[in-house]
Design a protein around this motif. Structure first.
Motif, short mmCIF file in Angstrom:
data_model
loop_
_atom_site.label_atom_id
_atom_site.label_comp_id
_atom_site.label_asym_id
_atom_site.label_seq_id
_atom_site.Cartn_x
_atom_site.Cartn_y
_atom_site.Cartn_z
N GLU A 57 0.84 -1.20 0.00
CA GLU A 57 0.00 0.00 0.00
C GLU A 57 0.87 1.25 0.00
O GLU A 57 1.82 1.34 0.78
N ASN A 113 -4.70 4.84 -2.00
CA ASN A 113 -5.91 5.36 -1.37
C ASN A 113 -6.52 6.44 -2.25
O ASN A 113 -5.84 7.37 -2.65
N GLU A 145 -8.01 1.73 -3.25
CA GLU A 145 -8.70 1.57 -1.97
C GLU A 145 -9.69 2.72 -1.83
O GLU A 145 -9.32 3.88 -1.82
N ASP A 175 -11.88 -0.10 1.78
CA ASP A 175 -10.99 0.24 2.90
C ASP A 175 -11.80 0.49 4.17
O ASP A 175 -13.00 0.75 4.11
N LYS A 196 -10.74 -4.63 2.97
CA LYS A 196 -9.60 -4.30 3.82
C LYS A 196 -10.12 -4.05 5.21
O LYS A 196 -10.77 -3.03 5.48
CA CA Z 1 -5.84 2.33 2.99
#
Ligand code: CA
Ligand code: C2E
Ligand code: CA
Ligand code: CA
Length: 271
Positions: A57, A113, A145, A175, A196
Motif C-alpha cells: 500500500e 488510497n 482503496e 478500505d 480491507k
Molecule cells: Ca488504505
C-alpha cells in the motif's frame, strides 16, 4: 456576547483566529508542495501465509520545510476541502505508475488510497486513463482503496465509475471495512476485488469477543462472495495466527514492516 460582532469574537477567542491562519498557511504551502519535491511516497508491504510479499500500500507523506514530516490526516482533509485533492491525486497516480514500471519483475499489486472527493469527480476515470496510458503502466497491478464515503451521495454513479475503471484493469478494495455502517447489500452489488479490514477491528482480536465475532463473520462472508481480504494494523503473533487460521489472505502491519520511504522499500524488495 454574539451581538458584539465579529471583532469581539476574535478578541475573546484568539485560538480560532490562529486556527484560521494556520489553515490558510498550510493551504498555501500545500499548493506549493505539489509542484515542488516535498511530497513523499511511503510503501508498506502486505504478506501472505508463507510470509511472502503479496501486495503493497502506498501512503503519502509531506516533508514540510519547517514542520517536518506530516502524515496524511494533517493535510488530506485540507486538500479535500479545497481544489487541491485533484492535482494531489494526479501526482500520486503518476508516481505510482512509475513505481509499477520500476517493479515489473514483481507480480503483486500495488494499492493506493483514493479520496471520495477525488472519486466523485465526473472526470476521474478519464484523468486516470490518461495518466495510465501516457505512462504505459500495467493497470492490472493497480488496486484503488475506496471507502464507503464514495457511496454516500449516489450509489449508481459510484457503481458505474467503478465499472469504467474496472474495464481499464483496475481492481477495488473497500478500505476501513468493519467501521461505520458497512452496507452488505450494497457491497455485494459493487465490482469489488477485496475487503480491507480496519485496524480498529484487528486491535480487538483475539482478546475481545465482539471483534472476534466480526472478524470471523467478515472472513466467512468474503469466502462466500469470493472476495480477497487484507487485515491492516497487524502488530502481534496472536493476531496473525487468528487471521491466518480463518483464511485471511493478506496481512499488513508493524509485525511485518512499517511503511518505508519508496526508495528504501525498492532496495529491500530487490534483494
Ligand atoms: Ca488504505
Ligand atoms: P488507512 O488507509 O487506513 O491506512 C492505514 C494507516 O495505518 C496508515 O497511516 C499506516 O501507516 C498505519 N499503520 C500501518 N500498519 C500499522 C500498525 O501495525 N499499527 C498502527 N498503529 N498503524 C499502522 P497513515 O500513513 O498515517 O495514513 C492515514 C490515512 O491517510 C490512511 O488510512 C488513508 O486513509 C489516508 N491516506 C494515506 N495516503 C493517502 C493518499 O495517498 N491519498 C489519500 N486520499 N489518502 C491517503
Ligand atoms: Ca483503516
Ligand atoms: Ca482509509
Amino acid at each position: 456576547s454574539k451581538e458584539n460582532g465579529r471583532n469581539q469574537i476574535t478578541l475573546y477567542e484568539p485560538g480560532m483566529q490562529e486556527a484560521v491562519e494556520e489553515h490558510l498557511n498550510l493551504q498555501h504551502d500545500l499548493r506549493f508542495a505539489i509542484g515542488s519535491d516535498q511530497l513523499r511516497l511511503f510503501v508498506q508491504s502486505q504478506y501472505d501465509k508463507h510470509n511472502r510479499i503479496c501486495g503493497a500500500e502506498v501512503l503519502l507523506r509531506w516533508l514540510h520545510p519547517t514542520r517536518g514530516m506530516l502524515t496524511p490526516n494533517l493535510f488530506i482533509p485540507l486538500a479535500e476541502s479545497t481544489d487541491l485533492i485533484t492535482p494531489l491525486g494526479d501526482w500520486i497516480m503518476a508516481s505510482v505508475c512509475d513505481l509499477l514500471l520500476q517493479t515489473q519483475q514483481c507480480h503483486f499489486p500495488i494499492s493506493i488510497n483514493v479520496s471520495p472527493i477525488q472519486f466523485r469527480r465526473p472526470d476521474f476515470a478519464r484523468r486516470t486513463r490518461q495518466i495510465l496510458e501516457s505512462s504505459g503502466a500495467p493497470a492490472h497491478r493497480l488496486i484503488f482503496e475506496i471507502t464507503e464515503g464514495v457511496l454516500m451521495e449516489d450509489f449508481s454513479s459510484a457503481n458505474s465509475m467503478m465499472r469504467e475503471l474496472k474495464d481499464l484493469g483496475i481492481r477495488f478494495s473497500m478500505d476501513d471495512f468493519g467501521t461505520g455502517y458497512s452496507n452488505l447489500a450494497a457491497i455485494r452489488r459493487l465490482p469489488l476485488y477485496e475487503l480491507k479490514m480496519d485496524r480498529s477491528l484487528i486491535l480487538g482480536v483475539p482478546g475481545e469477543q465482539e471483534a472476534n465475532a466480526i472478524v470471523r463473520t467478515v472472513l466467512a462472508m468474503a469466502r462466500q462472495l469470493g472476495l480477497h481480504v487484507v487485515a491492516e494494523g497487524v502488530e502481534n503473533e496472536q493476531q496473525k495466527e487468528f487471521l491466518l487460521r480463518r483464511g485471511c489472505h493478506g496481512l499488513q502491519g508493524y509485525l511485518f514492516s512499517a511503511p518505508q520511504l519508496v526508495e528504501q522499500w525498492l532496495e529491500l524488495i530487490e534483494q
